[in-house]
Write a protein that holds these residues in place. Structure first.
Motif, PDB file in Angstrom:
ATOM      1  N   GLN A   1      17.853   5.785 -13.973  1.00 53.66           N
ATOM      2  CA  GLN A   1      18.040   4.497 -13.218  1.00 53.66           C
ATOM      3  C   GLN A   1      19.571   4.633 -12.852  1.00 53.66           C
ATOM      4  O   GLN A   1      19.960   3.818 -11.949  1.00 53.66           O
ATOM      5  CB  GLN A   1      17.919   3.439 -14.257  1.00 53.66           C
ATOM      6  N   ARG A   2      20.322   5.641 -13.425  1.00 58.67           N
ATOM      7  CA  ARG A   2      21.559   5.513 -13.098  1.00 58.67           C
ATOM      8  C   ARG A   2      22.134   6.597 -11.825  1.00 58.67           C
ATOM      9  O   ARG A   2      22.929   6.406 -11.104  1.00 58.67           O
ATOM     10  CB  ARG A   2      22.614   5.708 -14.199  1.00 58.67           C
ATOM     11  N   VAL A   3      21.369   7.522 -12.039  1.00 57.95           N
ATOM     12  CA  VAL A   3      21.696   8.782 -10.956  1.00 57.95           C
ATOM     13  C   VAL A   3      21.098   8.188  -9.584  1.00 57.95           C
ATOM     14  O   VAL A   3      20.545   7.480  -9.204  1.00 57.95           O
ATOM     15  CB  VAL A   3      20.959   9.985 -11.236  1.00 57.95           C
ATOM     16  N   ASP A   4      22.037   8.835  -8.529  1.00 57.38           N
ATOM     17  CA  ASP A   4      22.001   8.434  -7.213  1.00 57.38           C
ATOM     18  C   ASP A   4      22.526   9.413  -6.254  1.00 57.38           C
ATOM     19  O   ASP A   4      23.450   9.888  -6.062  1.00 57.38           O
ATOM     20  CB  ASP A   4      22.801   7.160  -6.933  1.00 57.38           C
TER      21      ASP A   4
ATOM     22  N   LEU B   1      17.942  14.058  -6.404  1.00 60.19           N
ATOM     23  CA  LEU B   1      17.326  13.823  -7.819  1.00 60.19           C
ATOM     24  C   LEU B   1      16.420  12.424  -7.597  1.00 60.19           C
ATOM     25  O   LEU B   1      16.679  11.692  -6.647  1.00 60.19           O
ATOM     26  CB  LEU B   1      18.499  13.094  -8.691  1.00 60.19           C
ATOM     27  N   ILE B   2      15.366  12.734  -8.429  1.00 52.84           N
ATOM     28  CA  ILE B   2      14.005  11.685  -8.227  1.00 52.84           C
ATOM     29  C   ILE B   2      14.658  10.215  -8.612  1.00 52.84           C
ATOM     30  O   ILE B   2      15.647  10.209  -9.311  1.00 52.84           O
ATOM     31  CB  ILE B   2      13.051  12.116  -8.729  1.00 52.84           C
ATOM     32  N   LYS B   3      14.113   9.299  -7.726  1.00 56.34           N
ATOM     33  CA  LYS B   3      14.769   7.831  -8.067  1.00 56.34           C
ATOM     34  C   LYS B   3      13.820   7.185  -8.632  1.00 56.34           C
ATOM     35  O   LYS B   3      12.399   7.291  -8.458  1.00 56.34           O
ATOM     36  CB  LYS B   3      15.133   7.360  -6.446  1.00 56.34           C
ATOM     37  N   THR B   4      13.984   6.344  -9.375  1.00 62.41           N
ATOM     38  CA  THR B   4      13.178   5.413 -10.144  1.00 62.41           C
ATOM     39  C   THR B   4      13.387   4.097  -9.455  1.00 62.41           C
ATOM     40  O   THR B   4      14.010   3.552  -9.051  1.00 62.41           O
ATOM     41  CB  THR B   4      14.003   5.102 -11.529  1.00 62.41           C
ATOM     42  N   GLU B   5      11.953   3.554  -9.047  1.00 63.70           N
ATOM     43  CA  GLU B   5      11.584   2.361  -8.172  1.00 63.70           C
ATOM     44  C   GLU B   5      11.500   1.251  -9.399  1.00 63.70           C
ATOM     45  O   GLU B   5      12.002   0.236  -9.025  1.00 63.70           O
ATOM     46  CB  GLU B   5      10.406   2.519  -7.680  1.00 63.70           C
ATOM     47  N   ASP B   6      10.765   1.206 -10.585  1.00 62.22           N
ATOM     48  CA  ASP B   6      10.510   0.340 -11.502  1.00 62.22           C
ATOM     49  C   ASP B   6      10.433   0.917 -12.735  1.00 62.22           C
ATOM     50  O   ASP B   6      10.223   2.129 -13.115  1.00 62.22           O
ATOM     51  CB  ASP B   6       9.240  -0.064 -10.954  1.00 62.22           C
ATOM     52  N   PHE B   7      10.321   0.048 -13.766  1.00 61.50           N
ATOM     53  CA  PHE B   7      10.420   0.532 -15.263  1.00 61.50           C
ATOM     54  C   PHE B   7       9.710  -0.258 -16.238  1.00 61.50           C
ATOM     55  O   PHE B   7       9.978  -1.561 -15.964  1.00 61.50           O
ATOM     56  CB  PHE B   7      11.698   0.855 -15.580  1.00 61.50           C
TER      57      PHE B   7
ATOM     58  N   CYS C   1       1.037  -1.337   0.006  1.00 59.51           N
ATOM     59  CA  CYS C   1      -0.073  -0.006   0.104  1.00 59.51           C
ATOM     60  C   CYS C   1       0.798   1.190  -0.056  1.00 59.51           C
ATOM     61  O   CYS C   1       0.451   2.208   0.267  1.00 59.51           O
ATOM     62  CB  CYS C   1      -0.981  -0.032   1.184  1.00 59.51           C
ATOM     63  N   ARG C   2       2.125   1.096  -0.318  1.00 57.31           N
ATOM     64  CA  ARG C   2       2.872   2.266  -0.148  1.00 57.31           C
ATOM     65  C   ARG C   2       2.732   2.982  -1.578  1.00 57.31           C
ATOM     66  O   ARG C   2       2.344   2.544  -2.435  1.00 57.31           O
ATOM     67  CB  ARG C   2       4.678   1.934  -0.545  1.00 57.31           C
ATOM     68  N   LYS C   3       2.733   4.514  -1.383  1.00 62.42           N
ATOM     69  CA  LYS C   3       2.362   5.379  -2.607  1.00 62.42           C
ATOM     70  C   LYS C   3       3.372   5.567  -3.570  1.00 62.42           C
ATOM     71  O   LYS C   3       4.755   5.822  -2.980  1.00 62.42           O
ATOM     72  CB  LYS C   3       1.849   6.488  -1.948  1.00 62.42           C
ATOM     73  N   PHE C   4       3.334   5.624  -4.779  1.00 59.15           N
ATOM     74  CA  PHE C   4       4.461   6.018  -5.772  1.00 59.15           C
ATOM     75  C   PHE C   4       3.557   6.833  -6.740  1.00 59.15           C
ATOM     76  O   PHE C   4       2.464   7.105  -6.803  1.00 59.15           O
ATOM     77  CB  PHE C   4       4.703   4.629  -6.332  1.00 59.15           C
ATOM     78  N   ALA C   5       4.543   7.574  -7.502  1.00 55.80           N
ATOM     79  CA  ALA C   5       4.125   8.468  -8.702  1.00 55.80           C
ATOM     80  C   ALA C   5       4.566   7.594 -10.042  1.00 55.80           C
ATOM     81  O   ALA C   5       5.668   7.142 -10.122  1.00 55.80           O
ATOM     82  CB  ALA C   5       4.669   9.709  -8.701  1.00 55.80           C
ATOM     83  N   VAL C   6       3.795   7.437 -10.922  1.00 53.23           N
ATOM     84  CA  VAL C   6       4.034   6.581 -12.052  1.00 53.23           C
ATOM     85  C   VAL C   6       3.849   7.589 -13.396  1.00 53.23           C
ATOM     86  O   VAL C   6       2.685   8.425 -13.448  1.00 53.23           O
ATOM     87  CB  VAL C   6       3.025   5.599 -12.432  1.00 53.23           C
ATOM     88  N   LYS C   7       4.959   7.737 -13.761  1.00 57.82           N
ATOM     89  CA  LYS C   7       5.300   8.618 -14.936  1.00 57.82           C
ATOM     90  C   LYS C   7       5.110   7.923 -16.157  1.00 57.82           C
ATOM     91  O   LYS C   7       5.543   6.923 -16.514  1.00 57.82           O
ATOM     92  CB  LYS C   7       6.521   9.517 -14.996  1.00 57.82           C
ATOM     93  N   ILE C   8       3.920   8.524 -17.294  1.00 59.51           N
ATOM     94  CA  ILE C   8       3.737   7.644 -18.500  1.00 59.51           C
ATOM     95  C   ILE C   8       4.147   8.439 -19.359  1.00 59.51           C
ATOM     96  O   ILE C   8       3.545   9.487 -19.660  1.00 59.51           O
ATOM     97  CB  ILE C   8       2.168   7.313 -18.425  1.00 59.51           C
TER      98      ILE C   8
END
Ligand SMILES: COc1ccc(CNC(=O)c2ccc3nccnc3c2)cc1
Length: 330
Positions: A72-75, A79-85, A41-48
């Protein structure tokens, strides 16, 4: 409504893992939706990102691929992090951490203008984010209030830079290859500053000047409502307008930072490094707050711990996934 919302066109595996709900943002290349990870139930933002939105197949996919590769490579904490793709024939789906404070654009609008200490805290974090990108050979090229997200509704919060689809991974390699060939047919600007990284990086310094101006003044420095010149002419001449009533409460040091970033000649413009050394930012209270937000896990939260965190992981891109061919996609 929520339950009958058309989730059919979404990739099956995305649907299995996340429930996508309402739209929370729109961009030039698509939309952002609020999503819940079904298992936690964790909240995420999905960019389409709709591939068809781009005029030509080449540019579209290339820009989106660059964005995804960078995401996917920035850390870095800012900087916004990608959880999934995920991707389908017609779209890319990027699962991002949800920034509950929304866009800086809306925060400045709702507060008319930010008070100077808040603007300084946000500006410092933007500088660190862009310093990280530049140290990894990445120019953002599209820094604006819509691309700066806030982690919470509080004034004192973490900010994150997003939207790398205009970014450019410096074509240093391309320039080197070019210089190996016979120079006789090359134009002068290939050898002058015009094509070296210095020049390219300076565009982000200009944009940060505009961002700081907007945070402090509550309105944009270049606008058609200022006099008879077009916005483009105002920019080319570096003629920004400080409306007296909005700037009386702003310190001379803050104005000095703006004036040194909004310089037309990129070679004379203050760099990110120089901005980080500017007196306005040598503010221990702000620095401690920023480091506590950026490196919460650093025990004791002291400056030394923050330096430690920054010096180790904080500088480099994450390793590219297995599928990366090692070459930079352009
Ligand atoms: C609980 O539901 C919400 C709570 C807060 C908000 C405000 N945030 C947003 O509106 C927002 C917009 C775009 C974004 N892009 C990437 C990552 N996070 C984003 C957050 C939106 C929804």
């Amino acid at each position: 409504d929520l339950m009958s919302d058309d989730q059919s066109s979404l990739p099956r595996d995305l649907q299995d893992k996340y429930l996508l709900t309402r739209r929370i943002g729109t961009g030039v290349c698509g939309e952002v939706r609020l999503a819940f990870e079904r298992s936690t139930c964790r909240k995420f933002a999905v960019k389409i990102i709709n591939k068809k939105n781009f005029q030509s197949e080449g540019t579209a996919t290339r820009n989106a691929k660059t964005e995804i590769d960078i995401l996917q490579r920035v850390d870095h904490p800012c900087l916004i992090k990608t959880e999934d793709f995920y991707q389908t024939e017609e779209s890319f789906y990027i699962v991002l951490e949800l920034m509950e404070g929304g866009e800086l654009f809306h925060r400045v609008k709702s507060k008319q203008q930010l008070n100077e200490s808040v603007a300084k805290l946000y500006f410092y974090q933007m500088l660190r984010a862009v310093e990280y990108l530049h140290s990894n050979g990445i120019i953002h090229r599209d820094l604006k209030p819509e691309n700066i997200l806030l982690s919470s509704q509080d004034d004192v919060c973490l900010i994150k830079v997003t939207d790398f689809n205009q970014s450019r991974i410096l074509e240093e390699a391309v320039l080197m290859r070019t210089l190996c060939g016979t120079p006789s047919y090359l134009a002068p600007e290939v050898f002058t500053h015009a094509s070296t990284t210095g020049y390219g990086l300076a565009v982000d310094a200009w944009s940060l000047g505009v961002l700081l101006f907007v945070c402090l003044g509550g309105y944009p420095p270049f606008h058609e409502s200022f006099g008879h010149q077009s916005v483009t002419d105002q920019i080319i001449r570096g003629e920004f307008t400080m409306v007296q009533s909005k700037w009386t409460s702003v310190s001379d040091q803050a104005k000095d930072v703006v004036r040194k970033l909004l310089v037309v000649d990129p070679m004379k413009r203050m760099s990110i490094e120089e901005a980080l050394q500017h007196p306005w930012l040598q503010d221990q209270k702000m620095l401690e707050t920023a480091h506590r937000l950026m490196y919460p896990s650093a025990e004791g939260g002291g400056a030394a711990a923050a330096m430690e965190a920054e010096s180790t992981s904080g500088r480099h891109l994450r390793k590219r996934g297995r599928e990366g061919d090692g070459e930079e996609q352009h």
